[in-house]
Design a protein around this motif. Structure first.
Motif, short mmCIF file in Angstrom:
data_model
loop_
_atom_site.label_atom_id
_atom_site.label_comp_id
_atom_site.label_asym_id
_atom_site.label_seq_id
_atom_site.Cartn_x
_atom_site.Cartn_y
_atom_site.Cartn_z
N ARG A 30 0.82 -1.21 0.00
CA ARG A 30 0.00 0.00 0.00
C ARG A 30 0.85 1.26 0.00
O ARG A 30 0.46 2.27 -0.54
N GLY A 31 2.03 1.22 0.59
CA GLY A 31 2.86 2.41 0.68
C GLY A 31 3.82 2.59 -0.48
O GLY A 31 4.41 3.65 -0.61
N LEU A 32 4.00 1.59 -1.34
CA LEU A 32 4.93 1.71 -2.44
C LEU A 32 4.31 2.49 -3.60
O LEU A 32 3.12 2.36 -3.88
N THR A 33 5.15 3.28 -4.24
CA THR A 33 4.71 4.10 -5.38
C THR A 33 5.62 3.84 -6.58
O THR A 33 6.62 3.13 -6.48
N ALA A 34 5.27 4.47 -7.68
CA ALA A 34 6.08 4.35 -8.89
C ALA A 34 7.52 4.77 -8.63
O ALA A 34 8.46 4.15 -9.14
N ALA A 35 7.72 5.80 -7.83
CA ALA A 35 9.08 6.27 -7.53
C ALA A 35 9.91 5.20 -6.84
O ALA A 35 11.13 5.17 -6.99
N ASP A 36 9.27 4.29 -6.10
CA ASP A 36 9.98 3.25 -5.37
C ASP A 36 10.42 2.09 -6.27
O ASP A 36 11.39 1.42 -5.97
N VAL A 37 9.68 1.83 -7.34
CA VAL A 37 9.95 0.63 -8.14
C VAL A 37 10.41 0.93 -9.56
O VAL A 37 10.78 0.03 -10.29
N MET A 38 10.42 2.20 -9.96
CA MET A 38 10.74 2.54 -11.36
C MET A 38 12.22 2.37 -11.68
O MET A 38 13.08 2.43 -10.81
N THR A 39 12.48 2.16 -12.95
CA THR A 39 13.83 2.15 -13.48
C THR A 39 14.17 3.59 -13.81
O THR A 39 13.40 4.28 -14.48
N ARG A 40 15.31 4.05 -13.31
CA ARG A 40 15.68 5.45 -13.51
C ARG A 40 16.64 5.65 -14.69
O ARG A 40 16.66 6.72 -15.29
N LYS A 41 17.44 4.66 -14.99
CA LYS A 41 18.38 4.76 -16.11
C LYS A 41 17.68 4.21 -17.35
O LYS A 41 17.60 3.00 -17.56
N LEU A 42 17.18 5.12 -18.17
CA LEU A 42 16.39 4.74 -19.33
C LEU A 42 17.14 4.93 -20.63
O LEU A 42 17.95 5.84 -20.76
N ILE A 43 16.82 4.09 -21.56
CA ILE A 43 17.23 4.31 -22.94
C ILE A 43 16.08 5.08 -23.56
O ILE A 43 14.93 4.62 -23.54
N THR A 44 16.37 6.26 -24.06
CA THR A 44 15.33 7.10 -24.65
C THR A 44 15.66 7.36 -26.12
O THR A 44 16.79 7.16 -26.56
N LEU A 45 14.65 7.79 -26.84
CA LEU A 45 14.81 8.10 -28.26
C LEU A 45 14.43 9.55 -28.51
O LEU A 45 13.50 10.06 -27.88
N ALA A 46 15.12 10.19 -29.42
CA ALA A 46 14.79 11.55 -29.83
C ALA A 46 13.77 11.48 -30.96
O ALA A 46 13.76 10.51 -31.73
N PRO A 47 12.89 12.46 -31.09
CA PRO A 47 11.87 12.40 -32.13
C PRO A 47 12.43 12.40 -33.55
O PRO A 47 11.79 11.90 -34.47
N ASP A 48 13.65 12.92 -33.74
CA ASP A 48 14.23 12.95 -35.08
C ASP A 48 15.09 11.73 -35.39
O ASP A 48 15.72 11.66 -36.45
N THR A 49 15.09 10.73 -34.50
CA THR A 49 15.84 9.50 -34.75
C THR A 49 15.18 8.73 -35.90
O THR A 49 13.97 8.51 -35.88
#
Length: 190
Positions: A30-49
């Motif tokens: 009940r006390g866990l949130t997205a901030a507690d379980v999320m992956t912080r190091k992401l591979i992201t894409l730019a819109p012009d890729t």
């Protein structure tokens, strides 16, 4: 019963077991949130890729999708394997090689959550939706949404497993009852 250190311990090491103190994982969850379980190091894409490059990025990193971000990590959408299938079908229909950019195909209406979204809400979203990831956004005062992480189905499963959700300490009258979705007195017997 509450576990004040659960979120902090879980954030440091996502595979660390939370304290049980004789309770089921449902109480701790009940006390866990997205901030507690999320992956912080992401591979992201730019819109012009270019699409071809983006597909290579997904394959090389063994991921099924990635957030598309603009300047300042602003959220623009999600580019996924499912979208890649649409790109391939479009190319086949037009009888041309895959072309275009990630920004042309990204799903700008992808389901997202904020850092304070409860774990059980994410379980519900994954159960009801057909997506594999939930980008985690932080909104600033101007209303811009910055990508700060991502929660996958697997992240949610690890959190539930680590908290003992799949190993109840006692029999419950309603094993499918999700306490975070309804109040106990509103529960409908199964």
């Amino acid at each position: 019963m509450s576990f004040p250190n659960t979120a902090a311990r879980f954030a440091r090491s996502p595979r660390t077991k939370a304290p049980r103190n004789g309770s089921t994982g449902q109480v701790a969850a009940r006390g866990l949130t997205a901030a507690d379980v999320m992956t912080r190091k992401l591979i992201t894409l730019a819109p012009d890729t270019p699409v071809q490059e983006a597909i290579g990025t997904l394959l090389k990193n063994r991921i099924s999708g990635a957030p598309v971000v603009g300047p300042g990590r602003s959220f623009l959408g999600v580019f996924s394997e499912k979208i890649c299938m649409r790109v391939l079908l479009d190319a086949a229909a037009e009888q041309v090689p895959c072309c275009g950019t990630v920004g042309q195909y990204a799903d700008a209406d992808a389901q997202t959550v904020t850092e304070d979204t409860p774990l059980l809400t994410m379980v519900h979203l994954f159960n009801e939706g057909r997506f594999r990831r939930l980008p985690v956004l932080r909104h600033d005062a101007d209303g811009r949404a910055e990508v700060v992480g991502q929660v996958s189905r697997r992240d949610v499963l690890w959190a539930a497993y680590d908290l003992g959700t799949f190993r109840p300490a006692r029999e419950t009258p309603h094993p499918l009852y999700l306490s975070g979705v309804r109040a106990a007195d509103d529960a409908v017997p199964v």
